[in-house]
Design an enzyme around this catalytic site. Structure first.
Site, PDB file in Angstrom:
ATOM      1  N   LYS A   1       0.830  -1.203   0.000  1.00 41.23           N
ATOM      2  CA  LYS A   1       0.000   0.000   0.000  1.00 41.23           C
ATOM      3  C   LYS A   1       0.865   1.254   0.000  1.00 41.23           C
ATOM      4  CE  LYS A   1      -3.753  -2.563   0.614  1.00 41.23           C
ATOM      5  NZ  LYS A   1      -3.167  -3.884   0.804  1.00 41.23           N
TER       6      LYS A   1
ATOM      7  N   LYS B   1      -8.106   1.079   3.611  1.00 42.33           N
ATOM      8  CA  LYS B   1      -7.354  -0.149   3.361  1.00 42.33           C
ATOM      9  C   LYS B   1      -6.386  -0.413   4.506  1.00 42.33           C
ATOM     10  CE  LYS B   1      -7.244   0.489  -1.684  1.00 42.33           C
ATOM     11  NZ  LYS B   1      -6.346   0.589  -2.863  1.00 42.33           N
TER      12      LYS B   1
ATOM     13  N   ARG C   1      -5.494  -5.245 -13.093  1.00 44.19           N
ATOM     14  CA  ARG C   1      -4.198  -5.776 -12.666  1.00 44.19           C
ATOM     15  C   ARG C   1      -3.276  -5.800 -13.882  1.00 44.19           C
ATOM     16  NH1 ARG C   1      -2.211  -9.182  -8.868  1.00 44.19           N
ATOM     17  NH2 ARG C   1      -3.093  -7.561  -7.511  1.00 44.19           N
TER      18      ARG C   1
ATOM     19  N   ARG D   1     -10.660  -6.754 -13.379  1.00 41.83           N
ATOM     20  CA  ARG D   1     -11.431  -7.466 -12.361  1.00 41.83           C
ATOM     21  C   ARG D   1     -12.627  -6.590 -12.000  1.00 41.83           C
ATOM     22  NH1 ARG D   1      -6.450  -7.844  -8.433  1.00 41.83           N
ATOM     23  NH2 ARG D   1      -6.552  -5.655  -9.016  1.00 41.83           N
TER      24      ARG D   1
ATOM     25  N   ARG E   1     -15.721  -4.157  -4.287  1.00 40.19           N
ATOM     26  CA  ARG E   1     -14.349  -4.589  -4.541  1.00 40.19           C
ATOM     27  C   ARG E   1     -14.317  -5.506  -5.766  1.00 40.19           C
ATOM     28  NH1 ARG E   1     -13.268  -7.334   1.141  1.00 40.19           N
ATOM     29  NH2 ARG E   1     -15.334  -8.106   0.567  1.00 40.19           N
TER      30      ARG E   1
ATOM     31  N   ASP F   1      -2.110  -2.340  -9.449  1.00 44.04           N
ATOM     32  CA  ASP F   1      -3.557  -2.211  -9.584  1.00 44.04           C
ATOM     33  C   ASP F   1      -3.882  -0.777  -9.984  1.00 44.04           C
ATOM     34  OD1 ASP F   1      -3.748  -4.834  -8.791  1.00 44.04           O
ATOM     35  OD2 ASP F   1      -4.215  -4.349  -6.705  1.00 44.04           O
TER      36      ASP F   1
ATOM     37  N   GLU G   1      -2.298   0.259  -5.895  1.00 48.18           N
ATOM     38  CA  GLU G   1      -1.432  -0.641  -5.126  1.00 48.18           C
ATOM     39  C   GLU G   1      -0.289  -1.129  -6.005  1.00 48.18           C
ATOM     40  OE1 GLU G   1      -3.116  -3.878  -2.952  1.00 48.18           O
ATOM     41  OE2 GLU G   1      -4.863  -2.730  -2.307  1.00 48.18           O
TER      42      GLU G   1
ATOM     43  N   ASN H   1       1.833  -4.580  -5.987  1.00 48.62           N
ATOM     44  CA  ASN H   1       1.899  -5.917  -5.391  1.00 48.62           C
ATOM     45  C   ASN H   1       3.231  -6.577  -5.720  1.00 48.62           C
ATOM     46  OD1 ASN H   1      -1.149  -6.463  -4.502  1.00 48.62           O
ATOM     47  ND2 ASN H   1      -1.154  -5.361  -6.445  1.00 48.62           N
TER      48      ASN H   1
END
Length: 324
Positions: free
Chosen positions: A133, A168, A218, A232, A240, A280, A288, A290
């Site tokens: 994050k 978050k 993503r 997504r 979400r 993301d 984000e 990842n």
């Protein structure tokens, strides 16, 4: 070559979804040896990182009418042996988040692999540096309006200023603990108290992006370059889009704005040894970064009829050869 994968128990992985399985499968297809281990099987002996390594043989999954088909027995293993990880050409750190104290300690153990002998993806230093994050905050032109705080009044003021926001947890994964906040919610104070554990832990609060209804994209980056993406899309009453909470996946393209975001991230990612990353993006904003165990390859491969795993392994092969 010999590749070791530090993963969660292999029998608990989903071969039709898990990117770790896709990478192992691709490495096997390209002729390499595959070994697996877990974080609790790491050791430092005489100044070197050792692991209890288990050889694995995979039965590749196959496409059939727009879906993955997995054999009843999709992997087999042999007897494990304790050996230095420097016996491997590459080590993939692919244990799922959250980043707990045992996970953090595992990265310290991985520091004792000689980088001149073995490539570690992603680097232990990079994994410690990049909270998934917080790491995005340094790219101010890419992110939505964001604060990080444990102070209830600061958080309330932000939500009232923005009209709606998303909370978050800094250590969350797969959409866990993400909340939609709005000033009129009579539970707002309680939600903040629960999420911060009464002000003990800071949380991230971002301006709510209405474009989230159209999907949370993503994008997979390899050595700083975007190589594929999947959208997504939230389903039902869920805001979400994470696949873990039922988000529907859809084919997508990478926009010029998203390529610009990738270009801004690339130098920092490479400098931190973060070679395989999933970012993301919602509505043209980075939300984000990842790095621990980014997923999405299986979905992209199926929708785009590609093999990103083989792209990744080919890059690793070249990285190792050019370093020697």
């Amino acid at each position: 070559m010999k590749f070791a994968f530090i993963i969660d128990p292999i029998e608990k992985l989903n071969p039709s979804h898990d990117t770790s399985v896709a990478l192992m499968e691709a490495a096997q297809v390209l002729g390499h040896e595959i070994w697996v281990t877990q974080v609790h099987q790491l050791n430092v002996i005489e100044g070197q990182t050792w692991a209890l390594l288990t050889p694995v043989r995979l039965t590749p999954i196959v496409r059939d009418q727009g879906r993955w088909v997995v054999g009843e027995i999709w992997f087999s293993i042999d007897q494990p042996t304790l050996q230095p990880l420097e016996n491997m050409d590459a080590v993939f750190m692919r244990t799922d988040p959250p980043v707990t104290i045992p996970y953090l300690y595992a990265t310290y153990l991985l520091d004792y692999i000689n980088p001149e002998k073995t490539l570690v993806i992603n680097s232990p230093h990079g994994l410690r540096t990049a909270n998934e994050k917080m790491y995005a905050l340094q790219f101010k032109d890419c992110i939505p309006t964001t604060i990080v705080s444990r102070d209830k009044q600061v958080i309330r003021d932000f939500v009232e200023q923005e009209g709606a926001a998303v909370l978050k947890p800094l250590g969350g994964k797969a959409g866990e603990g993400i909340l939609f906040l709005e000033p009129s919610d009579r539970n707002l104070n309680s939600l903040i108290e629960i999420s911060t554990q009464q002000g003990l832990y800071p949380v991230m609060i971002q301006r709510f992006l209405p474009e989230a209804k159209d999907g949370d994209k993503r994008i997979i980056l390899l050595n700083g370059e975007a190589i594929g993406a999947v959208n997504r899309i939230p389903t039902g009453q869920e805001f979400r889009g994470n696949m873990a909470v039922g988000g529907r996946v859809a084919k997508t393209e990478i926009t010029n704005r998203e390529y610009e975001i990738c270009q801004q991230l690339a130098p920092k990612l490479i400098a931190d040894g973060l070679y395989f990353v999933g970012i993301d993006v919602i509505g043209g904003y980075l939300t984000e970064v990842n790095v621990t165990s980014p997923t999405g390859i299986r979905e992209i491969d199926l929708l785009d009829n590609v093999s990103l795993g083989e792209n990744v392994i080919a890059w690793v092969e070249n990285k190792i050869k050019t370093r020697l």
